[in-house]
Design an enzyme around this catalytic site. Sequence first.
Site, PDB file in Angstrom:
ATOM      1  N   SER A   1      58.074 -20.705  73.242  1.00  0.00           N
ATOM      2  CA  SER A   1      58.390 -20.669  71.814  1.00  0.00           C
ATOM      3  C   SER A   1      59.893 -20.820  71.573  1.00  0.00           C
ATOM      4  CB  SER A   1      57.888 -19.371  71.187  1.00  0.00           C
ATOM      5  OG  SER A   1      58.431 -18.261  71.869  1.00  0.00           O
ATOM      6  N   HIS A   2      60.716 -20.655  72.629  1.00  0.00           N
ATOM      7  CA  HIS A   2      62.160 -20.820  72.460  1.00  0.00           C
ATOM      8  C   HIS A   2      62.740 -21.837  73.430  1.00  0.00           C
ATOM      9  CE1 HIS A   2      61.327 -17.242  70.170  1.00  0.00           C
ATOM     10  NE2 HIS A   2      62.381 -17.585  69.466  1.00  0.00           N
TER      11      HIS A   2
ATOM     12  N   ASP B   1      53.857 -17.659  66.405  1.00  0.00           N
ATOM     13  CA  ASP B   1      52.453 -17.409  66.751  1.00  0.00           C
ATOM     14  C   ASP B   1      51.582 -17.401  65.497  1.00  0.00           C
ATOM     15  OD1 ASP B   1      52.922 -17.363  69.424  1.00  0.00           O
ATOM     16  OD2 ASP B   1      53.006 -15.192  69.621  1.00  0.00           O
TER      17      ASP B   1
HETATM   18  P1  NDP Z   1      55.778 -10.837  72.924  1.00  0.00           P
HETATM   19  O1  NDP Z   1      54.920 -10.068  72.017  1.00  0.00           O
HETATM   20  O2  NDP Z   1      55.233 -12.017  73.629  1.00  0.00           O
HETATM   21  O3  NDP Z   1      56.404  -9.805  73.977  1.00  0.00           O
HETATM   22  C1  NDP Z   1      57.352 -10.255  74.847  1.00  0.00           C
HETATM   23  C2  NDP Z   1      57.849  -9.114  75.732  1.00  0.00           C
HETATM   24  O4  NDP Z   1      56.826  -8.208  76.076  1.00  0.00           O
HETATM   25  C3  NDP Z   1      58.336  -9.700  77.010  1.00  0.00           C
HETATM   26  O5  NDP Z   1      59.317  -8.851  77.546  1.00  0.00           O
HETATM   27  C4  NDP Z   1      57.043  -9.734  77.816  1.00  0.00           C
HETATM   28  O6  NDP Z   1      57.276  -9.835  79.227  1.00  0.00           O
HETATM   29  C5  NDP Z   1      56.434  -8.416  77.455  1.00  0.00           C
HETATM   30  N1  NDP Z   1      54.972  -8.455  77.470  1.00  0.00           N
HETATM   31  C6  NDP Z   1      54.162  -9.304  76.805  1.00  0.00           C
HETATM   32  N2  NDP Z   1      52.865  -9.005  77.044  1.00  0.00           N
HETATM   33  C7  NDP Z   1      52.877  -7.938  77.867  1.00  0.00           C
HETATM   34  C8  NDP Z   1      51.839  -7.174  78.481  1.00  0.00           C
HETATM   35  N3  NDP Z   1      50.548  -7.423  78.260  1.00  0.00           N
HETATM   36  N4  NDP Z   1      52.185  -6.152  79.270  1.00  0.00           N
HETATM   37  C9  NDP Z   1      53.494  -5.861  79.489  1.00  0.00           C
HETATM   38  N5  NDP Z   1      54.519  -6.558  78.952  1.00  0.00           N
HETATM   39  C10 NDP Z   1      54.218  -7.578  78.147  1.00  0.00           C
HETATM   40  O7  NDP Z   1      57.142 -11.298  72.200  1.00  0.00           O
HETATM   41  P2  NDP Z   1      57.375 -11.895  70.761  1.00  0.00           P
HETATM   42  O8  NDP Z   1      56.367 -12.942  70.459  1.00  0.00           O
HETATM   43  O9  NDP Z   1      57.560 -10.789  69.808  1.00  0.00           O
HETATM   44  O10 NDP Z   1      58.805 -12.590  71.005  1.00  0.00           O
HETATM   45  C11 NDP Z   1      58.906 -13.689  71.904  1.00  0.00           C
HETATM   46  C12 NDP Z   1      60.340 -14.136  72.001  1.00  0.00           C
HETATM   47  O11 NDP Z   1      60.790 -14.554  70.729  1.00  0.00           O
HETATM   48  C13 NDP Z   1      61.334 -13.070  72.465  1.00  0.00           C
HETATM   49  O12 NDP Z   1      62.071 -13.634  73.519  1.00  0.00           O
HETATM   50  C14 NDP Z   1      62.237 -12.836  71.262  1.00  0.00           C
HETATM   51  O13 NDP Z   1      63.598 -12.587  71.567  1.00  0.00           O
HETATM   52  C15 NDP Z   1      62.128 -14.166  70.565  1.00  0.00           C
HETATM   53  N6  NDP Z   1      62.446 -14.066  69.133  1.00  0.00           N
HETATM   54  C16 NDP Z   1      63.640 -14.557  68.703  1.00  0.00           C
HETATM   55  C17 NDP Z   1      63.987 -14.482  67.360  1.00  0.00           C
HETATM   56  C18 NDP Z   1      65.309 -14.959  66.906  1.00  0.00           C
HETATM   57  O14 NDP Z   1      65.593 -14.881  65.718  1.00  0.00           O
HETATM   58  N7  NDP Z   1      66.191 -15.433  67.739  1.00  0.00           N
HETATM   59  C19 NDP Z   1      63.062 -13.909  66.377  1.00  0.00           C
HETATM   60  C20 NDP Z   1      61.854 -13.372  66.949  1.00  0.00           C
HETATM   61  C21 NDP Z   1      61.557 -13.477  68.284  1.00  0.00           C
HETATM   62  P3  NDP Z   1      57.224 -11.329  79.907  1.00  0.00           P
HETATM   63  O15 NDP Z   1      58.499 -11.987  79.427  1.00  0.00           O
HETATM   64  O16 NDP Z   1      57.185 -11.119  81.361  1.00  0.00           O
HETATM   65  O17 NDP Z   1      55.997 -12.012  79.372  1.00  0.00           O
END
Ligand code: NDP
Length: 341
Positions: A51-52, A192
Amino acid sequence: MHEQPQDTTRIAFAELTQILRKIFVKGGVSPANAAILAANCAGCERDGGLSHGVFRIPGYLASLKSGWVDGKALPVIERAGPSLLRVDAQNGFAQVAWAAALPQVLDMASGQGAAVVAIRDSHHFSALWPDIEPLAEAGFVALSMVTGLACVAPPGGRKPVFGTDPIAFATPVAGTHPMIFDFATSAMSNGDLRLAARAGHNVPLGTGIDRSGALSDDPKQILDGGALLPFGGHKGAAISLMVEILASALTGGQFSSEVDFSAHPGAETPRTGQVVIVIDPARGNNAVFADRVRKLIDSVRDAGQARLPSDRRYRTRERSEREGISIAPEQLDALVQMAAD
Ligand code: NDP
């Protein structure tokens, strides 16, 4: 997190970074800034943070073309106290401001035991883990927060006031990679939600509200005049509030609800702020910090949590480093074309 495409080809990190660097330069970014953005974007793709990754390129280019963000901006860094660095990104990308500040941040964290970095007038359009992973690799604990575009309403409210306002935390762990979590404080990320709308899937109740303020499981209604909700009800809302306070009020950046790019059609990047808080755990009179964290993490795994944050990401990175980064052939062709045009 987007799904890996079914039909994929593989490309080396360095090669993808070169292609992206050329695209950014063609889009109006200075060569030095383009190298930073390209490495960040390719790193997200390499680690499966799709997504990024390259998915964001059209958004970066549209924002640059609209004149909303300055791809050539040179950040201005000011030492505001022994442990506080103020960084004016000058309407440029946050990754560029962060890269300029990092050497001083590392000096401050080892010299003073802590560093607070307040970045303002910055556009963060990426994941947060790339900003703080190097700090944990260097032995520090780090926390970062970023504000965005208002699309999240407080519980009981109708009007979006928060961005998806991500928060990330990184810690060293003895004998292995740092543990990093990094996620939006909204119940679901905007990307998402859009994917669910496109696929015609419902989302869990509690993800967002429709334009009347009623809970909705229809992503189209949430997007059409409704709003996302923070995760975890009032608890998540308080964390979103904290992100706005630290990443925007403290830094001097705009709140998510203040971003107005209506005069720049095509703009997509939020012009807000970012805070990074760095602590040297050794200053807590604690030479065994990383061992203690390792013990805790091992006990969490022993207790039955099979996957901890960043496990999947490091696994994907290792595979990408071994076999190349997985990317859809048509997506790669489009990037190569953009770099060549
Ligand atoms: P998720 O809900 O996918 O969660 C991501 C984090 O939770 C990661 O550290 C991931 O580890 C961990 N994780 C996910 N599923 C599990 C699980 N089942 N058990 C344990 N750990 C888990 O993230 P979001 O969709 O909320 O965000 C995704 C990305 O978007 C992030 O990097 C965030 O910084 C970015 N973002 C950026 C914004 C901006 O303005 N710049 C705005 C909003 C989001 P792993 O990486 O190993 O999967």
